[in-house]
Design an enzyme around this catalytic site. Sequence first.
Site, PDB file in Angstrom:
ATOM      1  N   GLU A 158      -9.614  16.296  -8.121  1.00 50.72           N
ATOM      2  CA  GLU A 158      -9.075  14.956  -7.815  1.00 50.72           C
ATOM      3  C   GLU A 158      -8.521  14.304  -9.088  1.00 50.72           C
ATOM      4  O   GLU A 158      -7.470  13.666  -9.066  1.00 50.72           O
ATOM      5  CB  GLU A 158     -10.175  14.068  -7.218  1.00 50.72           C
ATOM      6  CG  GLU A 158     -10.539  14.440  -5.791  1.00 50.72           C
ATOM      7  CD  GLU A 158     -11.786  13.708  -5.287  1.00 50.72           C
ATOM      8  OE1 GLU A 158     -11.874  13.490  -4.076  1.00 50.72           O
ATOM      9  OE2 GLU A 158     -12.668  13.368  -6.100  1.00 50.72           O
ATOM     10  N   ASP A 210       3.841 -15.121  -1.117  1.00 55.93           N
ATOM     11  CA  ASP A 210       4.990 -15.966  -0.796  1.00 55.93           C
ATOM     12  C   ASP A 210       5.801 -16.235  -2.059  1.00 55.93           C
ATOM     13  O   ASP A 210       5.356 -15.966  -3.173  1.00 55.93           O
ATOM     14  CB  ASP A 210       4.520 -17.288  -0.155  1.00 55.93           C
ATOM     15  CG  ASP A 210       3.532 -18.047  -1.028  1.00 55.93           C
ATOM     16  OD1 ASP A 210       3.905 -18.416  -2.156  1.00 55.93           O
ATOM     17  OD2 ASP A 210       2.382 -18.276  -0.598  1.00 55.93           O
TER      18      ASP A 210
END
Length: 733
Positions: A616, A536
């Site tokens: 990877e 928020d």
Amino acid sequence: MAIVINNTDKTYTLYTKNSMYQMKVDDLGTLIHNYYGEKMEYSDLHYYVECTEIPPFSPNPIACKKTKYPNYSYNHIGEEISFSGNGEFRLTAMSIRNADGTLGCEPKFVSARTEKGKYSLKGLPAFYGDEADTLVITLKDTIYDIYFHLYYGVFEEYDLITRSVVVENKEKNSIKLEKAMTLNLELPSGSYDMIYFRGRHMRERMFERARINHAQTSIESVRGASSHHENPFVIIADKNANEDFGNAYGIALVYSGNFKISAEKDQWEKTRVVAGINSENFNFEVESQGTFTCPEVAMVYSNEGFAKMSNCFHKAIRNNLCRGKFKNARRPILINNWEGTYFNFNADKLVAMAHEAKKMGVELFVMDDGWFGKRDNDCCALGDWTPNETKLQGTLMELSQRINNEGMKFGIWFEPECISEDSDLYRAHPDFAFQMPNRAPQISRQQLVLDFSRKEVVDNIYNQLVKVLDSANISYVKWDFNRHITDLYSVSLPSEKQGEVYHRYMLGLYDLLERITTKYPDILFESCSGGGGRFDCGMLYYMPQVWTSDNSDAIDRLKIQYGTSFAYPVSAMGAHVSTCPNHQNARVTPLKTRGNVAYFGTYGLELDVTKMTDEEKAEITRQIEEFKKYYELIQRGDYYRLLSPFTPEESLFCAWETVKPDGSEALVCTVRYESDAATAPEFVKVKGLVKNKWYRINGGEEKYLGASLMNIGFKVPYDFFTYPSRLFHITEA
Ligand code: GLA
């Protein structure tokens, strides 16, 4: 000129680049809300809210009989701030219990003044900026010496208007605020929807849209935190508004505690919205000569749908809400050990991870939960912020130096607001935790919440944090909060003041955040609450990024990050590449897709890199280079949602874009989240380009006119595997 005062009409008009907000002092001295919406030439817009009809069952203040509006009623006119007890039967913002027990309040205009620069709020987060202008309008009750100072901040460039209310009690005795909401907004005639962002842990900010009708439509939190459940942000939009079209009012609370945003169509078919602190379990005494400050509400109006509104919020949050040296700097690429090790680590393991990560280009190593007290699981030790030197195989300083010696910065996890019953702090001070006398407390994740309404509790944690932060080379802090508040009872307050505790908790937390972030300006702080449970504008004032969700699955993240993007910028969204099968939902996705999704956030890693294959590792190395290459464009470009992950009936792809404000360069990301045999060709329409300019995609031979990329789109090549993702870099030809 952002604020225009017309003394003849007694109007106060706020102008941004594209919006206009007008108030007027009427014949009774009431401050009326005339209008908020598209910018227009100045005129007194009072006719929309006048009481010319006879509104039945709407009481009239006696004074109105002498005016040209004998039918005047608070239940009909659009007050700028509404009160219960004075004949207003609609949604109200404020409820004041006077010392004599009466509830009435009829504030009338006293004065108005403007200030250069944006006002600030003592002890509360708020947007800031010298480029903004402030208007302060003061009202006073007709009987009592109770004043209401209405603060407005106007950011012209971002179409942003902020608002707060300070209640000042100049009576001899205390008054009680039984409701103290910041925003009361009357919208122009029409039918509106409320778009809100609901969810749960690991599924935050899901887009939902409801028609505002005569039954109240509300979102709220009563959890002591803004929560995963409903986010303190809504869009009130024309019923047919979409990304590019229609009136849209974004309303964000700059507050991280209990809140409520409600809207209704009243008896007279007008839409009213109120927003602020939730009145449930709220009751605040304002002593004689004391004040109460309502948390700030920030509003952006757009006459061109949601995308424009989002971009205004993104810029304003980045530049005028987030603070500190990291707000616009490139944040270090981090690896967090949580999903890689959980509690099961020692220093050698962490250093080995840092060693591998450094080779791929990672810049910061974050040690998550489990480094303090005897915390090898989540049953104990919160509150005991003392490094476990057995696990760390030395002091915290030594570990930070070992990580530094690998060429990386060092970061650390805290959960300062909580306490385990099995902790030295709890054994010494059981009263520090919220719990009620004679009732066993509700346990959540084996822990309780500290009573931050008490200064001595906040100070204890502050001192512990300072000791740790001063003891090692710490460049980053993850600030977590992993349960909600129950058993609300503070031993420091008398029974009649227990209704103040939720808000006092927030004031205590904000005080701690202010002190810590000011003392350590070189530390990057990331907010977290079981992932995105406190995403928020309040937390973003102290910390420029938030761990968006504990769900790190790239496909679930499409919806989570899409929903989050309506208010919050990508620079605020913590996003990491994690392992497969994913730990939250067991889904297997291509590593490239995981990287692409994390690019549109802060991009980092959260897996055990020592277990990765060479292939990877090479892919992560490539991703880090690519992310750095596009960093500026991603973080500072205008953001557009192109294809929604919430509408599989319309497209099996999710797509979004970031584009330079001058339209010279764009980056589009696509992810196919559903598989289909014989898939129809998929086109993605780009936004924000220059119509008559030519562009290339990924440096290819073919040239496209900006207008054609925006009207027809480009074709996404078909990839024959699940969850493919592609990036399309669009540059001028
Ligand atoms: C929360 C956070 C996680 C992790 C754990 C540690 O759930 O969201 O990222 O830090 O706590 O306990």
